[in-house]
Design a protein around this motif. Sequence first.
Motif, PDB file in Angstrom:
ATOM      1  N   SER A 142       0.817  -1.225   0.000  1.00  0.00           N
ATOM      2  CA  SER A 142       0.000   0.000   0.000  1.00  0.00           C
ATOM      3  C   SER A 142       0.844   1.265   0.000  1.00  0.00           C
ATOM      4  O   SER A 142       0.301   2.380   0.044  1.00  0.00           O
ATOM      5  CB  SER A 142      -0.924  -0.002   1.222  1.00  0.00           C
ATOM      6  OG  SER A 142      -1.811  -1.106   1.186  1.00  0.00           O
ATOM      7  N   GLY A 143       2.165   1.118  -0.010  1.00  0.00           N
ATOM      8  CA  GLY A 143       3.039   2.279  -0.117  1.00  0.00           C
ATOM      9  C   GLY A 143       3.563   2.811   1.195  1.00  0.00           C
ATOM     10  O   GLY A 143       4.266   3.831   1.212  1.00  0.00           O
ATOM     11  N   PHE A 144       3.267   2.157   2.310  1.00  0.00           N
ATOM     12  CA  PHE A 144       3.775   2.630   3.603  1.00  0.00           C
ATOM     13  C   PHE A 144       5.249   2.248   3.742  1.00  0.00           C
ATOM     14  O   PHE A 144       5.675   1.165   3.330  1.00  0.00           O
ATOM     15  CB  PHE A 144       2.960   2.038   4.741  1.00  0.00           C
ATOM     16  CG  PHE A 144       1.544   2.550   4.786  1.00  0.00           C
ATOM     17  CD1 PHE A 144       1.262   3.802   5.288  1.00  0.00           C
ATOM     18  CD2 PHE A 144       0.496   1.773   4.302  1.00  0.00           C
ATOM     19  CE1 PHE A 144      -0.048   4.280   5.319  1.00  0.00           C
ATOM     20  CE2 PHE A 144      -0.805   2.238   4.330  1.00  0.00           C
ATOM     21  CZ  PHE A 144      -1.080   3.491   4.833  1.00  0.00           C
ATOM     22  N   MET A 145       5.999   3.121   4.371  1.00  0.00           N
ATOM     23  CA  MET A 145       7.445   2.919   4.510  1.00  0.00           C
ATOM     24  C   MET A 145       7.785   2.463   5.929  1.00  0.00           C
ATOM     25  O   MET A 145       7.336   3.062   6.903  1.00  0.00           O
ATOM     26  CB  MET A 145       8.195   4.220   4.197  1.00  0.00           C
ATOM     27  CG  MET A 145       8.045   4.703   2.766  1.00  0.00           C
ATOM     28  SD  MET A 145       8.761   3.546   1.572  1.00  0.00           S
ATOM     29  CE  MET A 145      10.492   3.645   2.049  1.00  0.00           C
ATOM     30  N   PHE A 146       8.558   1.412   6.005  1.00  0.00           N
ATOM     31  CA  PHE A 146       9.079   0.951   7.295  1.00  0.00           C
ATOM     32  C   PHE A 146      10.439   1.612   7.510  1.00  0.00           C
ATOM     33  O   PHE A 146      11.340   1.487   6.667  1.00  0.00           O
ATOM     34  CB  PHE A 146       9.223  -0.564   7.304  1.00  0.00           C
ATOM     35  CG  PHE A 146       7.908  -1.287   7.185  1.00  0.00           C
ATOM     36  CD1 PHE A 146       7.159  -1.569   8.313  1.00  0.00           C
ATOM     37  CD2 PHE A 146       7.428  -1.689   5.944  1.00  0.00           C
ATOM     38  CE1 PHE A 146       5.953  -2.227   8.219  1.00  0.00           C
ATOM     39  CE2 PHE A 146       6.207  -2.346   5.832  1.00  0.00           C
ATOM     40  CZ  PHE A 146       5.465  -2.611   6.969  1.00  0.00           C
TER      41      PHE A 146
END
Length: 282
Positions: free
Chosen positions: A267-271
């Motif tokens: 979904s495009g979230f960055m860790f």
Amino acid sequence: MQQIMNWFNESAIQNLSGYAVNLCKNLLAAVVIYIIGKWLIRKVNSIVSKLMRKKHVEASLQTFLESIVNVSLWILLVIAVISVLGVETSSFVALFTGAGMAIGMAMSGTLGNFAGGVMILLFKPYRVGDFISAQGYDGIVKEIQIFNTILVTTDNQTIIIPNGSLSTGSLKNFSTQKYRRVDLSYSFAYGTDYEVVREAIEKIQKACPQIIQEPIAGEPVIGPWQGLASLGDSGVTIATRSWCASADYWTVAGYMNHEVYQQLRNSGFMFPFNKLDVTVKQ
């Protein structure tokens, strides 16, 4: 002279008859004590055996304790019978005491492990088949012996731990409770919309069939929970709590980690991860 000889003979006969009478009394008393003592020993052994069966004491420990009780009672009975017969028993008591002290000093560690095994088998802080953590080891209890407990780790190693340390030290038993809580935390980069991430994690929790969705009466179980745990150096941390059956703990943990990483990354979230900026000056 004849009168003196007659007097000595009469005195000897009287002394001998008196000794014989006392001996007969002592023998009779010893026989009575022996018969009564033997009957009492049988009764005590029967009571001890029934009590341990009622308490569901381990079979090996039950046999061992019954033998100790039986031998101890017979030693006391023999000493009592010998004492009634007029034999000095203080030397026997001193001998047994000295031997007991010497054996105890020589086997202090072994006796400590034995005492620990007795306590474990009596009070059952864990049973065969339980998953425990103790003395730096995690594993399933394969066997509880008199002196040692045998664990099998998750990678199939056999660990032998003395019962003395297990009975006096701290341990975790993961098998005594029906439900367990799976606590996990996930970090996201600053600027991430917290509510969107929280809702995405909540959907993942609700989609897991092993996670309990509603509170259970009489248990500390609640539905899935998510919350902002901390603001770290490189990102925000969201904590999750999910209740499940104890046997499903690792299934839930693996499912949550896999789904959170896959779905939120897609979904495009960055860790976040640690970065090191290096400035080179001429």
